[in-house]
Design an enzyme around this catalytic site. Structure first.
Site, PDB file in Angstrom:
ATOM      1  CB  SER A   1     -72.736  85.888  73.611  1.00  0.00           C
ATOM      2  OG  SER A   1     -71.846  84.919  73.095  1.00  0.00           O
TER       3      SER A   1
ATOM      4  CG  HIS B   1     -65.014  84.655  62.970  1.00  0.00           C
ATOM      5  ND1 HIS B   1     -64.276  83.623  63.496  1.00  0.00           N
ATOM      6  CD2 HIS B   1     -66.307  84.415  63.323  1.00  0.00           C
ATOM      7  CE1 HIS B   1     -65.083  82.791  64.135  1.00  0.00           C
ATOM      8  NE2 HIS B   1     -66.317  83.248  64.056  1.00  0.00           N
TER       9      HIS B   1
ATOM     10  CG  HIS C   1     -66.278  83.421  72.736  1.00  0.00           C
ATOM     11  ND1 HIS C   1     -66.093  82.818  73.968  1.00  0.00           N
ATOM     12  CD2 HIS C   1     -67.618  83.529  72.573  1.00  0.00           C
ATOM     13  CE1 HIS C   1     -67.276  82.562  74.504  1.00  0.00           C
ATOM     14  NE2 HIS C   1     -68.209  82.986  73.684  1.00  0.00           N
TER      15      HIS C   1
ATOM     16  NE  ARG D   1     -72.901  81.574  80.989  1.00  0.00           N
ATOM     17  CZ  ARG D   1     -71.612  81.438  80.700  1.00  0.00           C
ATOM     18  NH1 ARG D   1     -71.019  82.331  79.924  1.00  0.00           N
ATOM     19  NH2 ARG D   1     -70.914  80.427  81.163  1.00  0.00           N
TER      20      ARG D   1
ATOM     21  N   GLY E   1     -84.434  79.874  71.643  1.00  0.00           N
ATOM     22  CA  GLY E   1     -83.825  81.160  71.310  1.00  0.00           C
ATOM     23  C   GLY E   1     -83.828  81.419  69.813  1.00  0.00           C
ATOM     24  NE  ARG E   2     -84.034  87.082  65.318  1.00  0.00           N
ATOM     25  CZ  ARG E   2     -83.086  87.595  64.540  1.00  0.00           C
ATOM     26  NH1 ARG E   2     -81.825  87.601  64.951  1.00  0.00           N
ATOM     27  NH2 ARG E   2     -83.392  88.099  63.360  1.00  0.00           N
TER      28      ARG E   2
END
EC number: 1.3.3.3
Length: 303
Positions: free
Chosen positions: A93, A97, A107, A111, A260-261
């Protein structure tokens, strides 16, 4: 890890490498910094971030491979029959910017999910896509972005691009604002309608198309002069990006709900944002044209 999962993982790691290399070359200043991480509940990943470059103000390209005993609510809400299955999720992912308000934010995500339960056949699917968020719209860029998307989909059927373009328009929509996040692109999820090899090939086609879609836009717009007012408008519109990611984005919700992180999940947020109470663009201005013309349901390839 099955041979299928190994093949997907190898592709995703290579994709991350190739995208980072292309963006570093285009920026010509900053380099990605890698942060490898391990998830206590199972799995891990490598987050790569870039910032304060010549072109890119902040960006991240994240690879993750996580697994667990049960799917989180964000993944099983629309597929209740999968509740309680063990899962494995792999993906890349990214969000970029740029400094310049004339260069859109981009973006992309690809997955693979597999959900397993003892004694039952494994259920797998692919997802992903890419979308573009301009601040000062340019028709040439919009047409190019969608042309690359269409070309990536073409080998898989004439109906694929219009179907996933429409899904992207529906998905990246801020219901509370009544407006889209950007000019769209492609979005697909729960893809297993073809055999595994075809679905995997489609995911690769979308992942590989991102650089071809985005880099020419950077090259055309990165040296366009801009004013302080235009920079303020960019920061104001970035607020919409934050709102979508924290309220609606399934990837963000999945990451947070699955343990998740956090730093990697929230790397998509822009570095400078502003909100102004009931701010409205001056009628007829460039700023007003963004919402009046560009952020509309439009067939860009019919232009």
């Amino acid at each position: 890890m099955t041979s299928r999962t190994e093949a997907v993982k190898a592709y995703l790691l290579d994709l991350q490498d190739r995208i980072c290399s292309a963006l570093e070359t285009e920026d010509g200043g900053a380099r990605f910094v890698e942060d490898a991480w391990v998830r206590d509940a199972g799995g891990g990943g490598r987050t790569r971030v870039i910032g304060e470059g010549k072109v890119i103000e902040k960006g991240g390209v994240n690879f993750s491979h996580v697994f667990g005993a049960g799917l989180p609510p964000s993944a099983s809400a629309h597929r209740p029959e999968l509740a309680g299955r063990g899962f494995e999720a792999l993906g890349v992912s990214l969000v970029i910017h740029p400094h310049n308000p004339h260069v859109p934010t981009s973006h992309a995500n690809v997955r693979f999910f597999i959900a397993e339960k003892e004694g039952e056949e494994a259920v797998w699917w692919f997802g992903g896509g890419f979308d573009l968020t301009p601040y000062y719209g340019n028709e040439e860029d919009c047409v190019h972005w969608h042309r690359v998307a269409e070309q990536a989909c073409a080998p898989f059927g004439a109906d694929v691009y219009p179907r996933y373009k429409a899904w992207c328009d529906r998905y990246f929509h801020l219901k509370h604002r009544g407006e889209p996040r950007g000019i769209g692109g492609l979005f697909f999820d729960d893809l297993n309608e073809w055999d595994f090899d075809t679905c995997f090939a489609f995911m690769r086609a979308i992942g590989d198309a991102y650089v071809d879609a985005y880099l020419p836009i950077i090259q055309r717009r990165k040296d366009t002069p801009y004013t302080a007012k235009q920079r303020e408008f960019q920061e104001y519109r970035r607020g919409r990006y934050v709102e979508f990611n924290l309220v609606y984005d399934r990837g963000t919700l999945f990451g947070l709900q699955s343990g998740g992180r956090t730093e990697s999940i929230l790397m998509s947020l822009p570095p400078q944002v502003r909100w102004g109470y009931d701010w409205k663009a001056e009628p007829g201005s460039e700023e007003a044209r963004l919402t009046d013309y560009f952020l509309q349901d439009r067939d860009w390839l019919a232009q």
